[in-house]
Enzyme design. Structure first.
Site, short mmCIF file in Angstrom:
data_model
loop_
_atom_site.label_atom_id
_atom_site.label_comp_id
_atom_site.label_asym_id
_atom_site.label_seq_id
_atom_site.Cartn_x
_atom_site.Cartn_y
_atom_site.Cartn_z
N LYS A 133 4.60 32.59 -0.26
CA LYS A 133 4.79 32.34 1.17
C LYS A 133 4.95 30.85 1.48
O LYS A 133 5.70 30.50 2.38
CB LYS A 133 3.66 32.96 2.00
CG LYS A 133 3.67 34.48 1.90
CD LYS A 133 3.16 35.19 3.12
CE LYS A 133 3.64 36.64 3.06
NZ LYS A 133 2.99 37.56 3.90
N LYS A 157 9.65 44.50 -3.23
CA LYS A 157 8.75 45.31 -2.41
C LYS A 157 9.39 45.59 -1.04
O LYS A 157 10.04 44.69 -0.49
CB LYS A 157 7.47 44.50 -2.24
CG LYS A 157 6.31 45.21 -1.62
CD LYS A 157 5.13 44.26 -1.47
CE LYS A 157 5.26 43.42 -0.21
NZ LYS A 157 4.00 43.10 0.47
N LYS A 215 8.39 43.70 5.64
CA LYS A 215 8.89 43.43 6.99
C LYS A 215 9.71 42.16 7.05
O LYS A 215 10.51 41.97 7.96
CB LYS A 215 7.74 43.40 8.01
CG LYS A 215 6.77 42.25 7.81
CD LYS A 215 5.79 42.15 8.95
CE LYS A 215 4.51 42.91 8.70
NZ LYS A 215 3.56 42.26 7.78
N1 AQP Z 1 5.88 47.90 0.07
C1 AQP Z 1 4.60 48.23 0.13
N2 AQP Z 1 4.13 49.26 -0.61
C2 AQP Z 1 2.83 49.63 -0.56
N3 AQP Z 1 1.93 49.02 0.25
C3 AQP Z 1 2.35 47.99 1.00
N4 AQP Z 1 1.73 47.19 1.89
C4 AQP Z 1 2.61 46.32 2.41
N5 AQP Z 1 3.84 46.51 1.87
C5 AQP Z 1 3.71 47.56 0.99
C6 AQP Z 1 0.32 47.31 2.21
O1 AQP Z 1 0.19 47.34 3.63
C7 AQP Z 1 -1.03 46.71 3.98
C8 AQP Z 1 -0.73 45.70 5.05
O2 AQP Z 1 -0.47 44.46 4.52
P1 AQP Z 1 -0.16 43.21 5.40
O3 AQP Z 1 -0.55 43.33 6.77
O4 AQP Z 1 -0.65 42.03 4.63
O5 AQP Z 1 1.36 43.32 5.40
P2 AQP Z 1 2.25 42.60 4.47
O6 AQP Z 1 1.86 42.77 3.04
O7 AQP Z 1 2.34 41.23 5.01
O8 AQP Z 1 3.51 43.47 4.77
P3 AQP Z 1 4.86 43.02 4.30
O9 AQP Z 1 5.83 43.93 4.92
O10 AQP Z 1 4.87 42.94 2.83
O11 AQP Z 1 4.97 41.60 4.97
P4 AQP Z 1 5.66 40.32 4.40
O12 AQP Z 1 7.10 40.65 4.44
O13 AQP Z 1 5.26 39.28 5.39
O14 AQP Z 1 5.13 40.12 3.02
C9 AQP Z 1 -1.65 46.15 2.71
O15 AQP Z 1 -2.63 47.05 2.23
C10 AQP Z 1 -0.48 46.09 1.78
O16 AQP Z 1 -0.88 46.23 0.43
#
Ligand code: AQP
Length: 340
Positions: free
Chosen positions: A117, A200, A203
């Site tokens: 990040k 992965k 978002k």
């Molecule tokens: N692709 C995924 N598969 C399985 N689990 C996932 N999680 C996120 N993406 C996947 C799980 O969702 C929960 C929320 O995590 P977060 O709020 O930290 O969201 P994140 O990881 O920031 O979501 P993104 O979409 O991956 O955001 P960016 O794009 O910003 O990195 C956690 O339990 C996570 O494991």
């Protein structure tokens, strides 16, 4: 180790655009753990984590309420689980400060999420982004949570949570914080992008076609699955046959997780199928599951006052657990004057 009440904690950032990875990797499993009734369950919107990168204040407030609606629509019952917004329970941030003083800079520097990040621009990243895992440890340990269901991407942060608990207990000669167990299981611990099986589902992916959003309607879901990248081979009848075929494996994993079947059961049903036959089945299943959740989310969003009431009640219940744990932590560290 001391005996700890079996308690689950997990959270998600209110940073918009909830997707199928969040649902299958986290929320759906949280609901299962709530319904199993074997643990107390605490689920959180982690807004303090969200602001480690810039958030427009109005958008943050809206995303927090939307996430709360998403949790409830997915099956989290605010009576059976404690449902909170992180900033409304001040003990999270208070314990995080203590943990900032326990954790080591080197530990944080090794975190792959920090490296991903902050990227090449680390000097310009917020201090909060660097300290993110210490706040996450506090989120968990301020409840003495014993189990944390998350997706695979959070594994390293949970190892760090255990390291912080162990170091605190060792430094102060106590057996106070539990060594929390990560719960990373099932077919969907890492849902991949629909456009690239090596990435992965996320978002922050610029392509909306890479993910199924929780608010997508049946047509949008069908369109995204129809256009999902695959290969020209038919599906094998055994899971090992998917080696080297990440996109196909991802779609099979999604089908297993959505239908609650094992991947082996799915393979025996779909073995020999072409994607032209498989994809409409998957689209129908995804729309059947996600459609009602999206609709319920919009219905709940119409009554924001009710969402705020649920969160206020959740914070009250949460603080019955967190206030004594923080008070005891302060006492262990040697802090006086709070009247605790
Ligand atoms: N692709 C995924 N598969 C399985 N689990 C996932 N999680 C996120 N993406 C996947 C799980 O969702 C929960 C929320 O995590 P977060 O709020 O930290 O969201 P994140 O990881 O920031 O979501 P993104 O979409 O991956 O955001 P960016 O794009 O910003 O990195 C956690 O339990 C996570 O494991």
């Amino acid at each position: 180790m001391a005996d700890f009440t079996p308690r689950v904690f997990s959270g998600m950032q209110p940073s918009g655009d909830l997707h199928l990875g969040n649902y299958l990797g986290a929320m759906k499993r949280w609901v299962d753990m709530q319904n199993a009734g074997t643990h107390e369950t605490v689920y959180c919107m982690v807004d303090l984590h969200a602001i480690t990168v810039w958030q427009d204040p109005k958008a943050l407030a809206a995303a927090t309420r939307e996430l709360c609606a998403g949790y409830i629509a997915a099956g989290i019952d605010p009576e059976r689980s404690i449902l909170i917004n992180q900033s409304a329970v001040p003990e999270h941030a208070q314990l995080a400060w203590v943990f900032n003083c326990v954790a080591r800079m080197g530990w944080m520097q090794r975190m792959t999420q920090w490296k991903d990040k902050a990227g090449k621009n680390a000097q310009n990243a917020s201090l909060g982004l660097f300290a993110y895992p210490a706040l996450m440890a506090a989120d968990i340990l301020v409840y003495h949570a014993t189990h944390v269901p998350v997706g695979d991407d959070q594994k390293q942060h949970l190892e760090l949570t255990r390291d912080i608990a162990i170091k605190f207990n060792h430094d102060f000669g106590v057996d106070f914080f539990p060594e929390t167990e990560p719960v990373i299981e099932g077919a969907a611990t890492r849902v991949m992008s629909l456009r690239d099986g090596s990435k992965k589902m996320s978002k922050s992916d610029p392509s909306d076609m890479s993910r199924i959003n929780m608010t997508d309607d049946a047509d949008a879901i069908a369109n995204k699955i129809r256009k999902a990248r695959t290969d020209p081979e038919p599906l094998p009848s055994e899971y090992v046959g998917l080696a080297g075929r990440p996109e196909a494996r991802n779609l099979v994993n999604i089908m297993a997780a959505l239908s609650g079947r094992s991947v082996d059961q799915v393979m025996s049903d779909v073995g020999g199928m072409q994607f032209g036959q498989f994809k409409p089945q998957l689209a129908e299943l995804a729309a059947e599951t996600m459609g009602p959740i999206g609709a319920e989310m919009s219905r709940l969003m119409d009554d924001q006052a009710e969402i705020d009431r649920i969160l206020a009640r959740g914070a009250e219940r949460a603080r019955e657990i967190t206030a004594p744990i923080l008070a005891k932590t302060y006492e262990i560290v040697g802090m006086v004057g709070s009247g605790a």
